[in-house]
Design an enzyme around this catalytic site. Sequence first.
Site, mmCIF file in Angstrom:
data_model
loop_
_atom_site.group_PDB
_atom_site.id
_atom_site.type_symbol
_atom_site.label_atom_id
_atom_site.label_comp_id
_atom_site.label_asym_id
_atom_site.label_seq_id
_atom_site.Cartn_x
_atom_site.Cartn_y
_atom_site.Cartn_z
ATOM 1 N N GLU A 58 0.819 -1.211 0.000
ATOM 2 C CA GLU A 58 0.000 0.000 0.000
ATOM 3 C C GLU A 58 0.853 1.262 0.000
ATOM 4 O OE1 GLU A 58 -3.025 -0.035 -0.722
ATOM 5 O OE2 GLU A 58 -3.259 -2.204 -0.557
ATOM 6 N N HIS A 70 3.417 6.431 -5.401
ATOM 7 C CA HIS A 70 2.947 6.819 -6.728
ATOM 8 C C HIS A 70 2.254 8.190 -6.658
ATOM 9 C CE1 HIS A 70 1.069 5.055 -10.693
ATOM 10 N NE2 HIS A 70 1.885 6.060 -10.918
#
Length: 714
Positions: A503, A509
């Site tokens: 996660e 990202h």
Amino acid sequence: MNKINTRIKRTLVTAGLASSVALLNAVEQPKEGVKNNPLLTHSALLFAAPDFSCIHETDYLPALKAAIQAQRKAIKRIVDNKQRPTFANTIVAYEESGRLLDHVSSVFFCLTGADKTDVIAKTEKEIIPQLTDLENEITFNAKLFSRIKYVYDRERATLKGEDRKLLDEIYKQFVRSGALLSADKKARMEQINKRIAELQQQWGTMLPDATNHAAVWVDNKDELKGLSEADIAQCRKDAERRGGKAPYCIVIVNTTQQAILTHLENRDLRRRVFEASLHRADGTGAFNTYPIVVEIAKLRAEKAELMGHKNYAAYSLERTMAKTPDNVYAFLKQLIAAYRPKAEAETRAIEDFARRSEGQDFRLQPYDRFYYSAKMKQAQYRFAEDDVKPYFNIDSVLVNGVFYAAQRAYGLTFKERKDIPTYHKDMRVFEVFDKDKRPLALWYCDYFRRPTKRGGAWMSSFSKQSKWRKQQPIIYNVCNYAKAPEGQPTLLTWDEVTTMFHEFGHALHGILSDCKYNMLSGTAVARDFVEMPSQFNEFFATVPEVFNHYARHTKTGQPMPEDLKEKMLKAINFQPAYALGENLAATCLDMAWAMLPAKNVPTAGQAAAFDREALREIGLLDVQVPPRYATSYFNHVWGGGYAAGYYSYLWTEVLADNIASCFAKRGALNPEVGQDFRKKVLSRGNTKDLMQTFTDFTGLKTPDVSALMKARGM
């Protein structure tokens, strides 16, 4: 990570507000519940983070309504503009039109997943139809689309880079939503969109309730033999939280198989837990989701047919890396062919092992598999999960593992900010600094399970990075770890360790995004690319320098002994076919439903039989390896944005394995490699072709599928 798949609810993953002051000009104030509403006033916190110290549950509904009206007015201004349509006055104006709604809804929809109280659920029920109406108004606003099309036809050739990409995304978004349809088909599309939104809302309420209701109550501590004292204490705590119907309670988690089956010696209790999980949402009465499933499936198929496609899979895959159902099935069949003989061998080996202690008449059942597989692994490697859990203190895994890897690879550092309020006392907030010490982002973590949180783990944002908006990313991760009783450390399993790394890969990202426009930044990429950064980030969990830095005994602080570490790392890929098989089975169920024309969708009563036949046809009907998610509780498909897209977890695992190979060859923690990956992949969002993005870093023209089998030890 789950995504919502309607255009208006892109706000859940494209949220942001640098300063709401200018936007509030569009909101008529004062109104009841709007004047001084903290969701509609500028937050003085760092990066304008939501100030949960003054946000109340009753603030969300009026704020959402005001934000909806603000976007309506912004769209009207675009449409009423008498000037010739241009990129600036139409495309950028449209991108900015929902900015306030992005901000408010990003905060609200965080709570619908992570802390869904009765008030939040009631607000969601009221606001979803209004958001759907707004979506339809915008999608089928002929004057708005005519301006967008005018710019697309006349300016596209002169635009470059992110400007052209933004234009392409907006134009294609409208076309895929039905902007070019005839009037009668547009009207039907509006009805479909509205009904799907209603059904997904029903699903989002029913499934958590069903999962909570499926909890298994235990009267006698003796029945829990095999569990550690910490796990028994957790069962007692869970029972208290759920009303104390019995002294102990085994909570059902989101997947079919339950990790607790690894340890339970009582076979009948194992059976009860497994069946409670498998049948949580397919029974009679209030917790049968099949009527929702079949109606959504029909509506999606009809939607695809309106858009000129044979089925929903063809429509959905059009804008992914895979492109077509044929390409997805070609990919899956390669894996199935390699998987099946290994799965059959694994099952025989486990049953043979169990018969040594249970007798030659013993027949292995799916609820026995985890239990005897764990014993077999312990016998082979002299290793058990409980041997290593003391070395996986949640705080050490986070700070000395997840953060340490990000610091070594990307130059990031982290400072806890206890002065920034959160929506729940268990949350933590960290300020993220770049390698030049520049403040880069805020990152929140909400790790512990509770009855108001849906199952699973995910990432999203309160605010996305955007140079145009001058906004910094505010990212959060949500998981469902069992919190240790007061005064005891929370210890993780290896799977939970890798989930944390996974996660946080999504978070990176978002954190490392460096894009101009909000719509294109961070995780706003195709489903069969979005899981790649997260799956790749799991690679760092086993890099020796990182592992040795966080895997330290919670009491002594000593690193995990080398022999135990070696046993654990070898055991990671023990009997790897099972994990691949449960994923393949779930993927093929997803595809089977998405491949149906509307006229062929089964009834609710036929749904379970349809699942069995779909798995039989593709060679995956195996009672020993049930799907990771059965259709009746497959939230990715029926509640999220992964319909005809669950294959992307395997697809992106291939991408991640290819990228991990590049890191391994060039230096796992070599900062030059990390910066190269950051520059070419993590920072780019959806600003260029995703296959080209992959090629830019790896040098591969196409993904190498063999890497997955090798990485899984197969």
